[in-house]
Design a protein around this motif. Structure first.
Motif, PDB file in Angstrom:
ATOM      1  N   LYS A   1      39.944  52.647  42.607  1.00  5.66           N
ATOM      2  CA  LYS A   1      39.525  52.359  41.242  1.00  5.66           C
ATOM      3  C   LYS A   1      40.402  51.320  40.552  1.00  5.66           C
ATOM      4  O   LYS A   1      39.992  50.727  39.549  1.00  5.66           O
ATOM      5  CB  LYS A   1      39.500  53.644  40.425  1.00  5.66           C
ATOM      6  N   THR A   2      41.585  51.116  41.048  1.00  6.42           N
ATOM      7  CA  THR A   2      42.470  50.142  40.411  1.00  6.42           C
ATOM      8  C   THR A   2      42.259  48.736  40.961  1.00  6.42           C
ATOM      9  O   THR A   2      42.884  47.797  40.508  1.00  6.42           O
ATOM     10  CB  THR A   2      43.948  50.537  40.628  1.00  6.42           C
TER      11      THR A   2
ATOM     12  N   TYR B   1      40.384  45.131  42.064  1.00  5.81           N
ATOM     13  CA  TYR B   1      39.574  44.124  41.402  1.00  5.81           C
ATOM     14  C   TYR B   1      38.761  43.374  42.453  1.00  5.81           C
ATOM     15  O   TYR B   1      39.122  43.317  43.617  1.00  5.81           O
ATOM     16  CB  TYR B   1      40.466  43.119  40.666  1.00  5.81           C
TER      17      TYR B   1
ATOM     18  N   ASN C   1      27.916  46.997  38.434  1.00 10.69           N
ATOM     19  CA  ASN C   1      28.538  47.729  37.333  1.00 10.69           C
ATOM     20  C   ASN C   1      27.780  49.003  36.973  1.00 10.69           C
ATOM     21  O   ASN C   1      28.367  49.965  36.468  1.00 10.69           O
ATOM     22  CB  ASN C   1      28.645  46.812  36.113  1.00 10.69           C
TER      23      ASN C   1
ATOM     24  N   GLU D   1      33.805  51.414  36.986  1.00 11.26           N
ATOM     25  CA  GLU D   1      35.269  51.343  36.972  1.00 11.26           C
ATOM     26  C   GLU D   1      35.806  50.062  37.612  1.00 11.26           C
ATOM     27  O   GLU D   1      36.970  49.702  37.417  1.00 11.26           O
ATOM     28  CB  GLU D   1      35.870  52.558  37.689  1.00 11.26           C
TER      29      GLU D   1
ATOM     30  N   LYS E   1      36.581  46.203  38.266  1.00  8.34           N
ATOM     31  CA  LYS E   1      36.816  45.065  37.374  1.00  8.34           C
ATOM     32  C   LYS E   1      36.686  43.766  38.170  1.00  8.34           C
ATOM     33  O   LYS E   1      37.005  43.714  39.350  1.00  8.34           O
ATOM     34  CB  LYS E   1      38.198  45.164  36.736  1.00  8.34           C
ATOM     35  N   PHE E   2      36.227  42.753  37.503  1.00 11.63           N
ATOM     36  CA  PHE E   2      35.977  41.470  38.162  1.00 11.63           C
ATOM     37  C   PHE E   2      36.861  40.386  37.547  1.00 11.63           C
ATOM     38  O   PHE E   2      37.020  40.308  36.334  1.00 11.63           O
ATOM     39  CB  PHE E   2      34.510  41.081  38.033  1.00 11.63           C
ATOM     40  N   VAL E   3      37.426  39.576  38.423  1.00 11.03           N
ATOM     41  CA  VAL E   3      38.292  38.486  37.987  1.00 11.03           C
ATOM     42  C   VAL E   3      37.642  37.166  38.387  1.00 11.03           C
ATOM     43  O   VAL E   3      37.309  36.952  39.551  1.00 11.03           O
ATOM     44  CB  VAL E   3      39.689  38.582  38.637  1.00 11.03           C
TER      45      VAL E   3
END
Length: 208
Positions: A158-159, A161, A188, A193, A195-197
């Motif tokens: 979950k952490t 990216y 999503n 949970e 995240k996208f960079v």
């Protein structure tokens, strides 16, 4: 008997033409605009003055047609370029490019050797049959892949990216980013949970 032939178009073309005229070298520099078959023009040496490069199709085209390539050792060029098939320069300074050009011009045997090695490199790694074979593999994979199934993401921590690379050129970003945005929206829904960079090239601002 040395001539510079420049291919390509863009907003800086008129600036380049005016610069050549003001410098008094208009009888040695020729602008051809966009030409899809530029690499078959019969040139002897190809100079790439880029600070960043991916695969660099234009360099492969020059190599495939037996031109001695002068280029910086950056990005994807290092994947297939070497001292055997290319004349590397440390950076794109005027002095470095001039010294590399003079070295290749004065050492015709070395130019011919690098040219032959360049042709062999392209034939070995990027021939039509090899590239077509790779595309067929991708096509077969996609034919059996459910684009709406994102179960493979369930094991991602979950952490973590996910990085998005929509391209380094304006037309690439305008074409690819909307596609990425739709995919992110779908993912999503099942994995909020994550995240996208967005990774952008240095030539673009975040506002763009």
């Amino acid at each position: 008997n040395i001539e510079l032939h420049m291919y390509g178009d863009g907003e800086l073309l008129s600036y380049c033409v005016n610069y050549v005229v003001k410098s008094g070298i208009g009888n040695r520099v020729f602008f051809h605009g966009y030409n899809n078959n530029w690499s078959r023009s019969g040139g002897d040496i190809f100079v790439l003055a880029s600070m960043h490069e991916g695969l660099s199709i234009v360099t492969l085209e020059a190599m495939a047609n037996g031109m001695a390539v002068i280029a910086p050792a950056v990005g994807g060029l290092c994947d297939y370029g070497s001292e055997e098939n290319m004349q590397f320069i440390e950076n794109n300074s005027v002095d470095n490019i001039f010294k590399a050009l003079m070295f290749i011009i004065k050492n015709d045997d070395i130019r011919k050797e690098k040219s032959l090695n360049a042709i062999r490199t392209v034939q070995k790694k990027y021939s039509h049959s090899l590239v077509i074979g790779e595309y067929v593999k991708i096509k077969n994979f996609l034919n059996n892949y459910d684009i709406n199934n994102f179960d493979f993401l369930k094991d991602i921590n979950k952490t973590n990216y996910i990085s998005i690379l929509p391209g380094s050129r304006k037309h690439e970003i305008e074409k690819l980013f909307p596609i990425f945005a739709q995919i992110i929206k779908k993912i999503n829904k099942s994995y909020p949970e994550l995240k996208f960079v967005l990774l952008i090239a240095s030539s673009f601002s975040v506002d763009y």
